[in-house]
Design a protein around this motif. Structure first.
Motif, PDB file in Angstrom:
ATOM      1  N   THR A  16       0.318  -2.811 -11.690  1.00 43.23           N
ATOM      2  CA  THR A  16       0.690  -1.715 -10.728  1.00 43.23           C
ATOM      3  C   THR A  16      -0.600  -1.402  -9.667  1.00 43.23           C
ATOM      4  O   THR A  16      -0.609  -1.513  -8.582  1.00 43.23           O
ATOM      5  N   SER A  17      -1.806  -1.470 -10.413  1.00 36.67           N
ATOM      6  CA  SER A  17      -3.013  -1.343  -9.638  1.00 36.67           C
ATOM      7  C   SER A  17      -3.223  -2.722  -8.936  1.00 36.67           C
ATOM      8  O   SER A  17      -3.725  -2.287  -7.619  1.00 36.67           O
ATOM      9  N   LEU A  18      -3.079  -3.602  -9.439  1.00 35.79           N
ATOM     10  CA  LEU A  18      -2.834  -4.833  -8.511  1.00 35.79           C
ATOM     11  C   LEU A  18      -2.238  -4.684  -7.315  1.00 35.79           C
ATOM     12  O   LEU A  18      -2.577  -5.191  -6.248  1.00 35.79           O
ATOM     13  N   PHE A  19      -1.105  -4.185  -7.205  1.00 40.09           N
ATOM     14  CA  PHE A  19       0.022  -4.043  -6.307  1.00 40.09           C
ATOM     15  C   PHE A  19      -0.395  -3.085  -5.431  1.00 40.09           C
ATOM     16  O   PHE A  19      -0.509  -3.262  -4.222  1.00 40.09           O
ATOM     17  N   ASP A  20      -1.272  -1.831  -5.758  1.00 35.40           N
ATOM     18  CA  ASP A  20      -1.650  -0.809  -4.955  1.00 35.40           C
ATOM     19  C   ASP A  20      -2.862  -1.654  -3.999  1.00 35.40           C
ATOM     20  O   ASP A  20      -2.863  -1.167  -2.689  1.00 35.40           O
ATOM     21  N   ASN A  21      -3.612  -2.213  -4.663  1.00 36.02           N
ATOM     22  CA  ASN A  21      -4.594  -2.836  -4.133  1.00 36.02           C
ATOM     23  C   ASN A  21      -4.178  -3.745  -2.938  1.00 36.02           C
ATOM     24  O   ASN A  21      -4.669  -3.860  -1.690  1.00 36.02           O
ATOM     25  N   PHE A  22      -3.329  -4.687  -3.239  1.00 36.68           N
ATOM     26  CA  PHE A  22      -2.537  -5.598  -2.353  1.00 36.68           C
ATOM     27  C   PHE A  22      -1.968  -4.963  -1.071  1.00 36.68           C
ATOM     28  O   PHE A  22      -2.176  -5.557   0.104  1.00 36.68           O
ATOM     29  N   SER A  23      -1.331  -3.988  -1.457  1.00 32.76           N
ATOM     30  CA  SER A  23      -0.504  -3.245  -0.367  1.00 32.76           C
ATOM     31  C   SER A  23      -1.650  -2.134   0.583  1.00 32.76           C
ATOM     32  O   SER A  23      -1.204  -2.308   1.779  1.00 32.76           O
ATOM     33  N   ARG A  24      -2.708  -2.219   0.119  1.00 31.63           N
ATOM     34  CA  ARG A  24      -3.681  -1.630   1.080  1.00 31.63           C
ATOM     35  C   ARG A  24      -4.407  -2.756   1.840  1.00 31.63           C
ATOM     36  O   ARG A  24      -4.630  -2.333   3.147  1.00 31.63           O
ATOM     37  N   GLU A  25      -4.351  -3.913   1.293  1.00 32.55           N
ATOM     38  CA  GLU A  25      -5.311  -4.741   2.045  1.00 32.55           C
ATOM     39  C   GLU A  25      -4.076  -5.480   2.930  1.00 32.55           C
ATOM     40  O   GLU A  25      -4.463  -6.134   4.171  1.00 32.55           O
ATOM     41  N   LYS A  26      -2.811  -5.477   2.779  1.00 28.63           N
ATOM     42  CA  LYS A  26      -1.860  -6.067   3.409  1.00 28.63           C
ATOM     43  C   LYS A  26      -0.664  -5.074   4.117  1.00 28.63           C
ATOM     44  O   LYS A  26       0.353  -4.996   3.629  1.00 28.63           O
ATOM     45  N   PRO A  27      -1.099  -3.897   4.539  1.00 26.34           N
ATOM     46  CA  PRO A  27      -0.127  -2.847   4.797  1.00 26.34           C
ATOM     47  C   PRO A  27       1.087  -3.440   5.678  1.00 26.34           C
ATOM     48  O   PRO A  27       2.220  -2.802   5.849  1.00 26.34           O
ATOM     49  N   GLU A  28       0.725  -4.469   6.710  1.00 20.01           N
ATOM     50  CA  GLU A  28       1.825  -4.723   7.444  1.00 20.01           C
ATOM     51  C   GLU A  28       3.049  -5.488   6.776  1.00 20.01           C
ATOM     52  O   GLU A  28       3.965  -5.594   7.416  1.00 20.01           O
TER      53      GLU A  28
END
Length: 222
Positions: free
Chosen positions: A206-218
């Motif tokens: 989940t933390s990895l997903f949160d980081n990834f979604s912040r880096e790739k919001p598009e």
């Protein structure tokens, strides 16, 4: 003629779905129907049928007058499905610590060995399949068929995200370490530790997903 058309539509559906799930077609990306026709050697009809089917599965968004696009990934949906997985798989790990038999433990050992080899070879596709299999082995060897069906549904909806999250550098060794911690607790017949290790694994995802979604919001929608 009808069977051949259905076969072509199935071929297109499989090819486009795999491109979406693997990330070759990214969320929000335009789907060029003519290019698909040319690449797969098919007419427009099977492409249209495949796109309609993928739209029904919410993997494609069709915008009149604009075309078809790979659907964005819902962040809220991902977090809730990871929450469901964490709660259920934590309990399954605890149950495994209490009653998983020798054949189940050996299957997990073999999975971990194969995962290490896949990581060493940087074989992401094989590693992904082994990651999924590690979790499936628990329900299979515990005879938890209904739980397995519930988790299969969650995994199917999370597949795009799960494949994306394999790609960050260093993630494969971390996944192996997290799986190893779950296995060690199971082997030690420690249900409290097994549950905590599995929940920690899911929290890390989940933390990895949160980081990834912040880096790739598009790539994401709410």
């Amino acid at each position: 003629m009808g069977e051949r058309a259905n076969s072509k539509a199935e071929q297109v559906y499989d090819a486009v779905k795999e491109a979406i799930l693997s990330g070759s077609l990214e969320p929000g990306e335009f789907i060029d129907r003519l290019a698909i026709c040319e690449r797969l050697g098919v007419s427009r009809f099977p492409v249209a049928a495949a796109i309609s089917r993928l739209a029904f599965e919410r993997l494609v968004t069709v915008e009149p007058q604009h075309g078809s696009f790979v659907a964005l990934i819902s962040s809220d949906d991902v977090r809730e499905r990871l929450f469901i997985r964490g709660a259920l798989e934590g309990q399954i790990a605890a149950e495994a610590a209490l009653r998983l038999e020798a054949d189940g433990k050996e299957a997990l050992r073999a999975n971990l060995r194969a995962a290490r080899k896949a990581a060493e070879a940087s074989d992401r596709s094989r590693f992904y399949n082994l990651d999924v299999a590690f979790h499936e082995l628990l329900t299979l060897h515990l005879g938890l068929r209904r739980s397995g069906e519930i988790l299969d549904t969650q995994r199917e909806h999370l597949e795009r995200v799960r494949r994306l999250l394999i790609t960050p550098p260093g993630r494969m060794p971390l996944t192996i370490a997290e799986h190893q911690a779950v296995f060690d607790a199971i082997e030690d017949a420690d249900p409290t530790r097994a549950r905590a290790a599995m929940e920690a694994h899911m929290t890390a995802v989940t933390s990895l997903f949160d980081n990834f979604s912040r880096e790739k919001p598009e790539m994401f929608s709410a």
